[in-house]
Design a protein around this motif. Sequence first.
Motif, mmCIF file in Angstrom:
data_model
loop_
_atom_site.group_PDB
_atom_site.id
_atom_site.type_symbol
_atom_site.label_atom_id
_atom_site.label_comp_id
_atom_site.label_asym_id
_atom_site.label_seq_id
_atom_site.Cartn_x
_atom_site.Cartn_y
_atom_site.Cartn_z
ATOM 1 N N CYS A 160 0.820 -1.206 0.000
ATOM 2 C CA CYS A 160 0.000 0.000 0.000
ATOM 3 C C CYS A 160 0.855 1.258 0.000
ATOM 4 O O CYS A 160 1.804 1.359 0.784
ATOM 5 N N ILE A 161 0.545 2.214 -0.857
ATOM 6 C CA ILE A 161 1.279 3.477 -0.865
ATOM 7 C C ILE A 161 0.482 4.588 -0.189
ATOM 8 O O ILE A 161 0.838 5.758 -0.290
ATOM 9 N N LEU A 162 -0.601 4.210 0.487
ATOM 10 C CA LEU A 162 -1.368 5.136 1.314
ATOM 11 C C LEU A 162 -1.823 6.357 0.533
ATOM 12 O O LEU A 162 -1.782 7.484 1.019
ATOM 13 N N CYS A 163 -2.283 6.099 -0.681
ATOM 14 C CA CYS A 163 -2.758 7.204 -1.505
ATOM 15 C C CYS A 163 -4.133 7.680 -1.071
ATOM 16 O O CYS A 163 -4.569 8.740 -1.495
ATOM 17 N N SER A 164 -4.835 6.868 -0.290
ATOM 18 C CA SER A 164 -6.168 7.165 0.235
ATOM 19 C C SER A 164 -7.265 7.161 -0.818
ATOM 20 O O SER A 164 -8.378 7.619 -0.561
ATOM 21 N N ARG A 165 -6.998 6.611 -2.010
ATOM 22 C CA ARG A 165 -8.088 6.533 -2.987
ATOM 23 C C ARG A 165 -9.227 5.671 -2.441
ATOM 24 O O ARG A 165 -10.403 6.011 -2.588
ATOM 25 N N CYS A 166 -8.886 4.553 -1.811
ATOM 26 C CA CYS A 166 -9.941 3.641 -1.351
ATOM 27 C C CYS A 166 -10.753 4.265 -0.217
ATOM 28 O O CYS A 166 -11.979 4.136 -0.185
ATOM 29 N N THR A 167 -10.088 4.968 0.695
ATOM 30 C CA THR A 167 -10.843 5.561 1.798
ATOM 31 C C THR A 167 -11.701 6.706 1.295
ATOM 32 O O THR A 167 -12.836 6.892 1.745
ATOM 33 N N ARG A 168 -11.203 7.458 0.335
ATOM 34 C CA ARG A 168 -12.021 8.525 -0.231
ATOM 35 C C ARG A 168 -13.212 7.942 -0.973
ATOM 36 O O ARG A 168 -14.295 8.500 -0.975
ATOM 37 N N ILE A 189 -1.686 2.178 8.034
ATOM 38 C CA ILE A 189 -2.259 1.150 7.167
ATOM 39 C C ILE A 189 -3.741 1.438 6.993
ATOM 40 O O ILE A 189 -4.340 2.171 7.773
ATOM 41 N N VAL A 190 -4.314 0.808 5.974
ATOM 42 C CA VAL A 190 -5.747 0.933 5.761
ATOM 43 C C VAL A 190 -6.441 -0.106 6.642
ATOM 44 O O VAL A 190 -5.989 -1.239 6.753
ATOM 45 N N GLU A 191 -7.522 0.313 7.284
ATOM 46 C CA GLU A 191 -8.275 -0.597 8.153
ATOM 47 C C GLU A 191 -9.728 -0.625 7.727
ATOM 48 O O GLU A 191 -10.258 0.374 7.234
ATOM 49 N N LEU A 192 -10.358 -1.765 7.968
ATOM 50 C CA LEU A 192 -11.789 -1.862 7.744
ATOM 51 C C LEU A 192 -12.486 -1.494 9.039
ATOM 52 O O LEU A 192 -12.109 -1.971 10.103
ATOM 53 N N ALA A 193 -13.492 -0.637 8.967
ATOM 54 C CA ALA A 193 -14.224 -0.243 10.176
ATOM 55 C C ALA A 193 -14.727 -1.488 10.882
ATOM 56 O O ALA A 193 -15.165 -2.446 10.249
#
Lengths: 551, 211, 458
Positions: A160-168, A189-193
């Motif tokens: 993951c490069i933490l671009c935040s596309r998925c969270t946005r 890291i990206v987390e699932l709620a």
Amino acid sequence: MADTVTLTIDGKEVTVPKGTKVIEAAKQVGVEIPHFCYHPGLPVDGNCRMCIADVHTWNARAEKHFPARRPAVTCWTDAEENMLVYTDTDAVKKSRATVMEFLLINHPIDCPICDKAGECMLQDHYMSHDRTRSELREEKIHKPRLKEFGERIVYNGERCILCSRCTRFTAHVSKTHDLGIVNRGDRAIVELAQDSSFDNAYTDNVADICPVGALTKTDFRFKKRVWFLKHTDSVCGGCSRNCNTVIDHDRAEIVRIMPRRRDEVNGHFMCNEGRDIYKKLAAAPRASAPIGRVDELGSGPSWEDALAWAGGKLGEQKKAGKLAIIGSPWMSNEEALVLGHLGAKVTKSAWMDLKDDVVDGYPADDILHTDDHNPNRKGAIDAGVVPGKKDGKDLAGIIETIAAGEVEVLLVWGPGLVNHFDSADALGEALGKVPVVIQATAELDEVSELAHLVLPVRNWAESDGTWTNFEGHTSRFRKALRPHGSARDGFELLSELCTAAGGKPPVKTFKDARKKLKQDPDADVREVADGEFSFFKGQSLYRHHSGTTEV
Amino acid sequence: MSIDHDNLSWSQPAAERLEWLRTRYPADKQRALILPVLHMAQREFGWVSPQVIQFVAAAIPVPTIQVEEVACFYTMYNRKPIGRWHLQVCHNISCSLMGAEIVLEHIEGKLGIKRGETTPDGEFTLMGAECLGSCGTAPMMQVNDHYYENLGLSDVDELLEKLKNTPDITDDEANVAFGPGSGPSRALPQNGPAHEAGAGVVLPGHAAGGH
Amino acid sequence: MTYPIKGKDQVLLNFERGTTSWPLDSYLTRAGYETAKEVLTGGKYATPADLVTTVKDSGLRGRGGAGFPTGLKWSFLPKEPQGPIQLVVNADESEPGTFKDRVIMEENPHQLIEGCVLSCWAIKSNSCYIYIRGEYVPAIKRMTAAVEEAYAAGHLGEDIYGSGFTCHVTVHSGAGAYICGEETGLIESLEGKKGQPRIKPPFPAVYGVFGYPTIVNNVESIAAVTYIAAAGADAYRQWGTEKSAGTKLFSVSGPVKRPGVYEVAMGYPFKSLLENECGGMLDGVALKALIVGGSSVPVVNAETALKINMDYESCAENDTLLGSGGVIVIGEGTCMVRALMTLLRFYHHESCGQCTPCREGTGWIERIVQRIEAGDAKPGDIDELYRIADNMELRTICTLADAAAWPTKSFIDVFRDEFEAHVERGGCPYDNQFPDHLNLRGGGKPQRHADPEHAFIP
């Protein structure tokens, strides 16, 4: 006060509406600024720093240009009047190489086992803008590599490069707030709620928009290397939205379906139902050749005999006027044009309507999915299969007429007629009252068990045609797969039936049909040579889509 | 006495403070409540468990992920229960120049734990901390809500003794500032750094000692 | 009304240190809230714009570290604001070596509150948030209590003194993140999010907290406004230099006899600060290096340090920055590589992780310096460290990456021989330890001694 601004990018002048970002303005003069976190379908974040360019703004008072106070990210910077932008200087190139270096130091060397290889923005930008050896002498940071986000998506924290596309995406597009980025710095890291099972209808889009292989789909993991895929433009039939898609296929098999950008129809995304639709397509029962149930035809008539017989039966109805035609909202506009002509002109008048081929599917939502689970109701009606044209009888009226024993020939297109009856038995009972039942269909169903003649037709993945969505936008799908057995092209079949019924088809060629249909001006109607497959072999997928560099 | 995190509810003063907090921020921007309410919840319930995150998200209300992001970003929210006394010894530059590392090693020896760990009896959690704004009185440490500055090794020994022999206190003034609650954590502690969520992130070469 | 004169302590530390100076009663003995009354009801300034002009003319520069002229920042507010203007006081003081805002909040909180009222009046705001770092529990307690006193006595709230002007102050506590000291990081944190800074432009004056026009100022700046509004621009300019007007609080730490917070006129020589106010170095410790403005500014060696005057111009001339005024004195016997390692551990820990160069770079350079300190480095590592730090600069959303890069580069520039010695020896010439100043401090009492409010009483 003008609503546009004119600026110069790499020496090329361009005029754009106010509020346009520099990165978009650049596209219009053919300048592609490399980026990761920017995506035209998402709010801008400006965190990857890859799109930095040399920006000089015009100060009217001082009457000169000033460089930006800090290197400007072109995804965030508004285009301004008289702005000067340089994307190709040594300093900008160095900046890109630097960002690439930082992105790669902790990135695992997973390419040999990563699904994204071949359509990975990190790979592509490395080849275009970096190509230096790694100077890292430290151990890379380790993060969880196999986190399941629901049943369809897998997350790899190291890639993951933490671009935040998925969270946005989950915050602003699906508005389900499933994903977030936790922890600071290089521990992020990206987390699932914790209260989300990530099972909404739009989850798979996050894997498409992920620039690297951090988010992958369980349906595609380790299935196929993307450079073996052929990509064919298509349209989703799951509902009347008609999301534009790409069918990725190899060796006559569909491997996956991805969305294709079409701003006025689906934007950049599609729902999971449309992605899974190829499984339904593969599981549908098919016939390879015409099936007969009358003595004159035998059980396996030749196409010649079948068409002559069917044409004869249809032609008789010119005088008798007891023909019912039940079309399908999955027909292409071109097929509907000919079917409508067959019913209205060739046989002089038939009772016509469309049925609901499919009645199950995802519920309507305010993102993409509509409440009609069929793609081309509006298009088919506009092209000529007009319900109630004769005697005001729509489908309900036609069914009553069948029950009253007054229909002599019934022509059914496609499956699903049983949806309009209480049971298969009731359907069988009704059809028993019709002396001639002809079905032309790609998928066999209850009618196929009873029809006197079944003519196998190519399905939409094997055909070329257009659908028109509920808002009136037309989209083109193209042949991706070879036809099943001897299944005929629907448009050609119907044209031949017109002739066999003693009339003339409305147009000579498929191209002529396209011209006759009054299409909306922004329909995607790029022509390819007749009979050719339309595919883009081996290109990075995101480059293929409609000529832009976004997925 | 431990608090049941599967059965969370605000005390009356906390509920009242929540309503008062709502009035301090625009009505359509109540997301601003996340930080103050998490502080209050930590004081009420001892530590920020997943249930506390859910509870706070529902109370405001905001999507759960927004509370999770905040709870994992800021160091003061403890994602695991910690010892009764949270010893945070500053190890930034000014304190290090004046002997912070000596103090830390001394405490490690005294308590028999390393930075980032909690004593088996649940009394002390020891951490290295970043600059706490007490550089002129270095070396120093923050113990729960209080700063102990100008530390010598004998000061440290004395303090540890005192703390061991002190029953739980409720700092009313701190509660006024942060919200009512039971004060210091009383939950049973576990070992490991209390702050980094996202389990499994391993930084090479890093002792588990800092925040 | 005049401020009591106590040597150089006039603007901010205008009370007897070590006494109970924080309650409202005490503040009233120092002409407390008289300026607010004169401005709100007495027509001391014809219009709020006039007060803005006065602050501009005073030459006050932001005291948090950036040194941006305060009056100029206020003038960036749009004429037609899109939303209610907000004043946000940055009390997130987390820059290593800096502990001066704490003194204002703990010992003179009402001067800050009066400054808030006056500043709000000047910028036409009715709402002020004081964002205090969460670890500063004593300061939060005192500010909260002071705000309540002020409300109760009518210095805050609706229609103050019957003037028709409303000012609401809310104390908001952070939760432990240095990055929330960055003004847009603070704004994001105030909004209830992670403290990840925003890209500028747009600047907070146009689009700030909750999307409203916002001015973010440091505690010390706002507290100074109280004085400037009372005494005028010229009075403030009686101290300082042309580009650095007024007085500043300096937090001195390290092996000196009397570390602590001192208010001195801008331009005061560091040498004098060290020898007079701070009583010189601890016995047996010579000056080796100086970080003059908080850990993010470049380090200078002893020779340069003794030439520096405490103002923006002199620091810039000597290849450093005045910054937050966190004066970190470094003595002989200190391993500079270890010192840099300590700083980089901090920046690595505090990077918010939003943008690539800082997120990956801070971790990378920390790991390299750790290897150098452990004696596990190769000759190219020093240049590599320099190159990476250089690459981090300017390419990020905020200046945390720069704040990590500047010390890295300056430590190598000024003390390269120490880095090379580590590489050549394959180990640390100082045995991987800081000097033991812990047991030397008996040489002098620190400025702020433990008082009952801070000591633990079971």
